[in-house]
Scaffold this active site. Structure first.
Site, PDB file in Angstrom:
ATOM      1  CB  CYS A 188      20.160 -16.147 -10.122  1.00 16.83           C
ATOM      2  SG  CYS A 188      19.063 -16.527 -11.473  1.00 16.83           S
ATOM      3  NE  ARG A 206      20.588 -13.019  -5.093  1.00 18.26           N
ATOM      4  CZ  ARG A 206      20.575 -11.699  -4.989  1.00 18.26           C
ATOM      5  NH1 ARG A 206      20.454 -11.137  -3.807  1.00 18.26           N
ATOM      6  NH2 ARG A 206      20.695 -10.943  -6.036  1.00 18.26           N
ATOM      7  CD1 TRP A 231      12.373 -16.959  -9.622  1.00 20.82           C
ATOM      8  CD2 TRP A 231      12.909 -15.592 -11.309  1.00 20.82           C
ATOM      9  NE1 TRP A 231      11.216 -16.352 -10.054  1.00 20.82           N
ATOM     10  CE2 TRP A 231      11.513 -15.509 -11.083  1.00 20.82           C
ATOM     11  CE3 TRP A 231      13.466 -14.822 -12.317  1.00 20.82           C
ATOM     12  CZ2 TRP A 231      10.676 -14.686 -11.829  1.00 20.82           C
ATOM     13  CZ3 TRP A 231      12.630 -13.993 -13.067  1.00 20.82           C
ATOM     14  CH2 TRP A 231      11.250 -13.933 -12.818  1.00 20.82           C
ATOM     15  CG  ASN A 238      21.958 -12.528 -10.483  1.00 17.82           C
ATOM     16  OD1 ASN A 238      20.830 -12.649 -10.960  1.00 17.82           O
ATOM     17  ND2 ASN A 238      22.212 -11.794  -9.413  1.00 17.82           N
ATOM     18  N   GLY A 239      21.364 -12.223 -13.888  1.00 12.84           N
ATOM     19  CA  GLY A 239      20.996 -11.045 -14.667  1.00 12.84           C
ATOM     20  C   GLY A 239      20.451 -11.455 -16.016  1.00 12.84           C
ATOM     21  CD  GLU A 257       0.771  -6.180   0.447  1.00 18.49           C
ATOM     22  OE1 GLU A 257       1.104  -6.027  -0.740  1.00 18.49           O
ATOM     23  OE2 GLU A 257       1.254  -7.082   1.160  1.00 18.49           O
ATOM     24  CE  LYS A 294       1.992 -10.381   0.934  1.00 11.79           C
ATOM     25  NZ  LYS A 294       2.938  -9.332   0.779  1.00 11.79           N
ATOM     26  CD  GLU A 303       3.468 -12.452  -2.349  1.00  6.33           C
ATOM     27  OE1 GLU A 303       4.455 -12.491  -3.097  1.00  6.33           O
ATOM     28  OE2 GLU A 303       3.342 -11.610  -1.449  1.00  6.33           O
ATOM     29  CG  HIS A 328     -17.550   3.498 -11.387  1.00  5.27           C
ATOM     30  ND1 HIS A 328     -18.481   4.355 -11.919  1.00  5.27           N
ATOM     31  CD2 HIS A 328     -17.245   3.997 -10.161  1.00  5.27           C
ATOM     32  CE1 HIS A 328     -18.719   5.343 -11.069  1.00  5.27           C
ATOM     33  NE2 HIS A 328     -17.977   5.148  -9.989  1.00  5.27           N
ATOM     34  CE  LYS A 341      11.703 -11.361   1.492  1.00  4.24           C
ATOM     35  NZ  LYS A 341      10.292 -10.974   1.718  1.00  4.24           N
TER      36      LYS A 341
HETATM   37  O1  M6R Z   1      12.671  -6.186  -2.089  1.00  2.00           O
HETATM   38  P1  M6R Z   1      11.589  -5.291  -2.599  1.00  2.00           P
HETATM   39  O2  M6R Z   1      10.770  -4.691  -1.497  1.00  2.00           O
HETATM   40  O3  M6R Z   1      12.105  -4.199  -3.508  1.00  2.00           O
HETATM   41  O4  M6R Z   1      10.657  -6.206  -3.461  1.00  2.00           O
HETATM   42  C1  M6R Z   1       9.580  -5.698  -4.193  1.00  2.00           C
HETATM   43  C2  M6R Z   1       8.626  -6.789  -4.606  1.00  2.00           C
HETATM   44  O5  M6R Z   1       9.281  -7.726  -5.403  1.00  2.00           O
HETATM   45  C3  M6R Z   1       8.023  -7.494  -3.393  1.00  2.00           C
HETATM   46  O6  M6R Z   1       7.368  -6.589  -2.563  1.00  2.00           O
HETATM   47  C4  M6R Z   1       7.046  -8.588  -3.844  1.00  2.00           C
HETATM   48  O7  M6R Z   1       5.915  -7.977  -4.403  1.00  2.00           O
HETATM   49  C5  M6R Z   1       6.703  -9.504  -2.668  1.00  2.00           C
HETATM   50  N1  M6R Z   1       6.655 -10.863  -3.104  1.00  2.00           N
HETATM   51  C6  M6R Z   1       5.416  -9.193  -2.027  1.00  2.00           C
HETATM   52  O8  M6R Z   1       5.105  -9.997  -0.961  1.00  2.00           O
END
Ligand code: M6R
Length: 583
Positions: free
Chosen positions: A2, A29, A68, A92-93, A465, A469, A472, A488, A578
């Site tokens: 947020c 945010r 959010w 926020n929170g 990772e 990617k 998401e 396995h 983000k």
């Molecule tokens: O700002 P941060 O690196 O602490 O964020 C961690 C994760 O929220 C962030 O890496 C998230 O997994 C991304 N969407 C990945 O692309």
């Protein structure tokens, strides 16, 4: 999560519009819905604030929010600001114990318009005002009854001041200057007001501020004592978030890696040694991170083990409570984060500090909360990362972590050479022809339902990772495995044509790829050498110990095109934000 932004001013009379403009810079945010209240008006809408063009009546005071969703669906009723009688606020929170407070208020006959925890805070403050408490005491009392992380910005009908309070979620005051010397900005992040001022006061946990046109006063939220705050000049320039010729920030940021890798490893020998000496001073290092940054940390676990002979414990920050008993004054907590605001990490660091642990970190956002509570911090200097999917910050994290592993073994210069050579090959690799080729591979995959990715050694975390990617941004189910683990269990999922991305071409990985191919898998190889097994090949440069970093580049481009070919906006995937500032 947020974005919160508010203005109190004696210099301007279009605070509503200015708050909208500032909130657009905080959209990373949260972008489910937005709302802005001035002294006389309230506008709320579902959807992204970047699409909003709104006109307000003249006003010198406004508070706003880009949401959010946590409690309650994405509706205009659940959007902030929330109002109850004279109190209007943004939050926020998470107000963890809101339900018991809400039930008590419901029994008193109070009505709620939303499903949010935030609206309950407005009711609680009003309840205190009705008991004839001053606004500051009302906010103090309510804050003390709330558990969880929060920041709130409150306007009260008939009261000139704006009140803010923080515990856990970021809140920064911007002090207007020049023609705006009687203007104060309140935001969850500096970019919201950076075009007006770079002079800030950071509100720390359990602090509140009372903002009038003439002054800003700070108080301890628990004791009510006044606090002196220094004005801090931040060195940030307003980085204009400009896509240039690119269609999206994600692809622009992927191409930014032509420069960002070099910036990540440009710290002086002294800075690196100082950081490493803290890391070496501990009796047990725990790396804590979330999401993609956590996968970069797993890669670092391999780097430190193989280059420096050091065992690092890597734990997703949200899982750290299970290991809390091992945190003491000999522990080094090493946080890795792009935003530096991730709540799960902050919680671990705050806990660690109480136990006397040393806290070190690497973050991309230099003025972030994580950077500020660390005893030693190294910035990534990747430049602003705007797309929700992390790309350039990830490879910068990995490059710096690899360099630190070399430094831990007194081989800093060797590490620099490996990474400089990688940066130069990345510079050659990232060109339109390469991009076009990967797009053509994405064209063959974009309507598949599942993608599996395998890798060994430091390519195992890259398989994890790669899956994040792809998922998401394209919403295709993707899963990464250690190459040797497929047999396995997961191999049961392989059918004719199932796409499997194979990271690396060492003999053992190729044997595992062969096992998949024998069951009908379509093999997409990512390596410096082609292999007869590969149905498609994404070439990467030879990068030695930095192979994990090189392997990510084609995957990032592939993910981008899987998203765009499916008609999706990779910069703002559904349900994500983000900066994840809630637990
Ligand atoms: O700002 P941060 O690196 O602490 O964020 C961690 C994760 O929220 C962030 O890496 C998230 O997994 C991304 N969407 C990945 O692309």
């Amino acid at each position: 999560m947020c974005g919160v932004f508010a203005i109190s001013s004696a210099d301007i009379n279009n605070a509503g519009e200015k708050v909208i403009e500032g909130l657009k810079k905080l959209e990373y945010r949260g972008y489910d819905s937005w709302g802005v209240a001035t002294s006389h008006e309230m506008k709320k809408e579902v959807g992204k604030i970047s699409c909003a063009t709104v006109v307000f009546k003249e006003d010198s005071k406004a508070i706003g929010h880009s949401r959010w969703a946590t409690h309650g669906g994405v509706t205009s009723e659940n959007s902030h600001p929330h109002t109850y009688k004279t109190v209007t606020l943004v939050h926020n929170g998470i107000f963890e114990n809101y339900l018991s407070a809400k039930n008590r208020l419901l029994q008193k006959g109070e009505k709620f318009l939303s499903d949010t925890d935030s609206e309950v805070i407005a009711h609680l403050i009003q309840e205190q005002l009705d008991l004839s408490h001053t606004p500051e005491t009302a906010i103090q009392n309510v804050s003390q009854s709330i558990t969880g992380r929060f920041s709130i910005v409150v306007m009260i009908e008939g009261v000139e001041e704006i009140f803010v309070a923080r515990r856990g979620s970021p809140l920064i005051i911007g002090r207007g200057k020049g023609e705006l010397s009687k203007t104060t900005f309140i935001a969850s992040d500096i970019p919201a007001f950076l075009e007006y001022t770079n002079v800030v006061n950071y509100i720390d946990d359990d602090e509140m501020a009372i903002i009038s046109n003439e002054s800003v006063q700070f108080y301890n939220l628990l004791s009510g004592e006044e606090i002196e705050k220094r004005n801090i000049e931040v060195s940030w320039k307003e980085e204009v978030a400009d896509k240039g010729d690119y269609n999206h920030f994600m692809i622009k940021e992927i191409f930014d890696q032509k420069q960002s890798l070099m910036s990540a490893i440009n710290h002086t020998e002294e800075e690196i040694q100082e950081f490493i000496s803290v890391l070496q001073s501990g009796n047990g290092v725990y790396m804590v991170a979330c999401g993609t940054a956590h996968k970069a940390c797993i890669a670092a676990e391999y780097y430190f083990s193989q280059i420096a002979g050091r065992k690092i414990n890597v734990v997703p920050a949200s899982e750290m409570p299970a290991f809390e008993r091992f945190i003491n004054n000999k522990t080094v907590l090493f946080a890795v984060s792009q935003s530096g605001e991730t709540a799960d990490i902050l919680e671990v660091l705050e806990f660690g500090k109480k136990r006397g642990a040393k806290v070190i970190s690497i973050t991309n956002v230099e003025s972030s909360s994580i950077a500020r509570i660390s005893q030693n911090h190294l910035p990534l200097r990747a430049g602003k990362e705007k797309a929700v999917a992390s790309t350039k910050a990830t490879t910068s994290q990995m490059a710096l972590l690899l360099l630190l592993a070399y430094a831990d073994n007194n081989r800093l210069n060797e590490g620099r050479l490996v990474l400089q050579s990688l940066a130069s090959s990345v510079n050659d690799l990232l060109n339109p022809r390469y991009e076009e080729y990967i797009k053509s591979v994405a064209e063959t995959l974009h309507d598949c339902r599942n993608i599996f990715i395998i890798g060994r050694n430091s390519l195992f975390p890259m398989a994890l990772e790669s899956a994040i990617k792809i998922m998401e941004v394209s919403y295709i189910h993707a899963q990464g495995f250690a190459a040797g683990e497929m047999k396995h269990g997961p191999i049961a999922l392989i059918e004719k044509g199932t796409p499997c991305i194979v990271l690396g071409c060492d003999s053992e990985t190729i044997s595992n790829a062969m096992e998949l191919k024998s069951r009908g898998a379509k093999i997409i190889g990512v390596s410096n050498k082609n292999n007869i097994l590969f149905d498609q090949w994404l070439k990467i440069p030879s990068a030695g110990t930095a192979i994990s970093i090189a392997s990510l580049l084609p995957i990032q481009i592939l993910s981008y095109y899987l998203a765009t070919l499916r008609g999706l906006n990779p910069d703002m995937p559904r349900n994500l934000a983000k900066s994840v500032t809630v637990k």
